[in-house]
Design an enzyme around this catalytic site. Structure first.
Site, PDB file in Angstrom:
ATOM      1  N   LEU A  94      74.532  35.042  20.990  1.00 16.23           N
ATOM      2  CA  LEU A  94      73.928  35.529  22.234  1.00 16.23           C
ATOM      3  C   LEU A  94      73.887  37.052  22.157  1.00 16.23           C
ATOM      4  O   LEU A  94      74.892  37.721  22.359  1.00 16.23           O
ATOM      5  CB  LEU A  94      74.756  35.063  23.436  1.00 16.23           C
ATOM      6  N   HIS A  95      72.695  37.581  21.881  1.00 20.45           N
ATOM      7  CA  HIS A  95      72.570  38.992  21.524  1.00 20.45           C
ATOM      8  C   HIS A  95      72.541  39.937  22.730  1.00 20.45           C
ATOM      9  O   HIS A  95      73.449  40.742  22.940  1.00 20.45           O
ATOM     10  CB  HIS A  95      71.299  39.196  20.692  1.00 20.45           C
ATOM     11  N   ASP A  96      71.460  39.870  23.505  1.00 17.39           N
ATOM     12  CA  ASP A  96      71.158  40.921  24.478  1.00 17.39           C
ATOM     13  C   ASP A  96      72.165  41.073  25.620  1.00 17.39           C
ATOM     14  O   ASP A  96      72.380  42.204  26.082  1.00 17.39           O
ATOM     15  CB  ASP A  96      69.753  40.721  25.037  1.00 17.39           C
TER      16      ASP A  96
END
Length: 312
Positions: free
Chosen positions: A240-242
């Site tokens: 889960l990047h952002d």
């Protein structure tokens, strides 16, 4: 007092969850969303940004459409990850709020010039085209930005779209180089960090069982989004990047990193868009970014669940 931020974004399911987190956090004042071509073309990222704000109960947050393509290269998109709409998964209603008429780059420049110097932070969740264009249009903004917190790059984890490059930087490496050379304080959240934040089945279930609309919508977005990386990496859930960008602003103690030099490769097609991180300061180039290398993933998902549960 809340921190004024502009979120520059190309939604994207993980962008959407980052925006949910920002909206749900009273410590932050989201002045506006600026959209850029990245995960999907800018027409769709602009539509998705307005859908997200309305689902989260904040149709008053203005959305400004930005760059349709990178500075010098052809646009590369990621429908194979995010779906045809860029926001596949939940069925979100079409937005009622119109797109702002002002160009996103003009909005960024105007906001930074109008606000007191050193007060507005830029949270960048996609390619850095809008920020690069703003710096070219008005170089004085570099000294007026409080900080840039960017999701992008990778070094120890290398790349996710080529062996050397992460998607956001690869899409517009020339804009990224402008940003990293502008002198503004930068915190970079690379794949080295985000690959530790996995959307496991147990973590996603916490959103699915929430008694609001944003929690189940988050779970549906993650159900779609994670399938690509689960197949790619063979993991329970995908990175889960952002949301890590917003979480770093809210609880920096969840993260650890180091102030280093980051240079962007723009010449070699083999390594185009690589973030060359001088972790051991062997080049003696000036340290221009704090690169985050690790995250307390359990703490991150607790924060997300606590905040998103307060949304409509």
């Amino acid at each position: 007092m809340s921190i004024p931020i502009i979120i520059d974004t190309d939604p994207g399911q993980d962008d959407a969850i980052a925006i949910f987190l920002a909206i749900a956090s009273p410590e932050l004042n989201v002045i506006g969303l600026t959209t850029v071509a990245g995960n999907v073309p800018v027409r769709l990222t602009s539509l998705n940004a307005r859908k997200i704000c309305e689902v989260a109960g904040r149709p008053d947050i203005p959305v400004f459409a930005g760059a349709e393509r990178p500075l010098l290269r052809h646009l590369v998109t990621a429908e194979e990850v995010h779906g045809r709409t860029g926001l596949d998964g939940p069925v979100l209603p079409d937005p009622q709020t119109p797109l702002q008429s002002e160009y996103a780059v003009d909005f960024i420049v105007r906001t930074l010039m109008d606000h007191p110097s050193g007060t507005v932070s830029l949270c960048t969740l996609g390619p850095l085209t809008n920020i690069g264009l703003a710096l070219l249009r008005e170089p004085r903004i570099a000294s007026r930005i409080k900080q840039i917190v960017a999701m992008g790059g990778g070094y120890f984890e290398q790349g996710n779209i080529t062996p050397a490059a992460e998607f956001n930087i690869f899409v517009d490496p020339h804009a990224a180089r402008l940003v990293f050379e502008c002198g503004t304080p930068i915190t970079l959240i690379p794949l080295d960090c985000t690959h530790q934040a996995l959307t496991t089945a147990k973590r996603v279930e916490a959103f699915r069982t929430m008694q609001n609309r944003c929690g189940p919508a988050t779970a549906e977005m993650l159900d779609f989004f994670e399938r690509f990386d689960e197949n790619k990496y063979g993991t329970d859930g995908g990175p889960l990047h952002d949301p890590c960008v917003i979480a770093w602003l809210l609880q920096p103690t969840l993260f650890s990193g180091k102030l280093v030099n980051v240079s962007i490769e723009c010449e070699s097609e083999l390594t185009m868009g690589a973030t060359v991180v001088d972790w051991w300061h062997v080049t003696r180039r000036p340290r221009n970014a704090t690169v985050i290398r690790s995250v307390d993933a359990d703490g991150l998902f607790r924060l997300l669940a606590e905040r998103i549960s307060t949304l409509p």
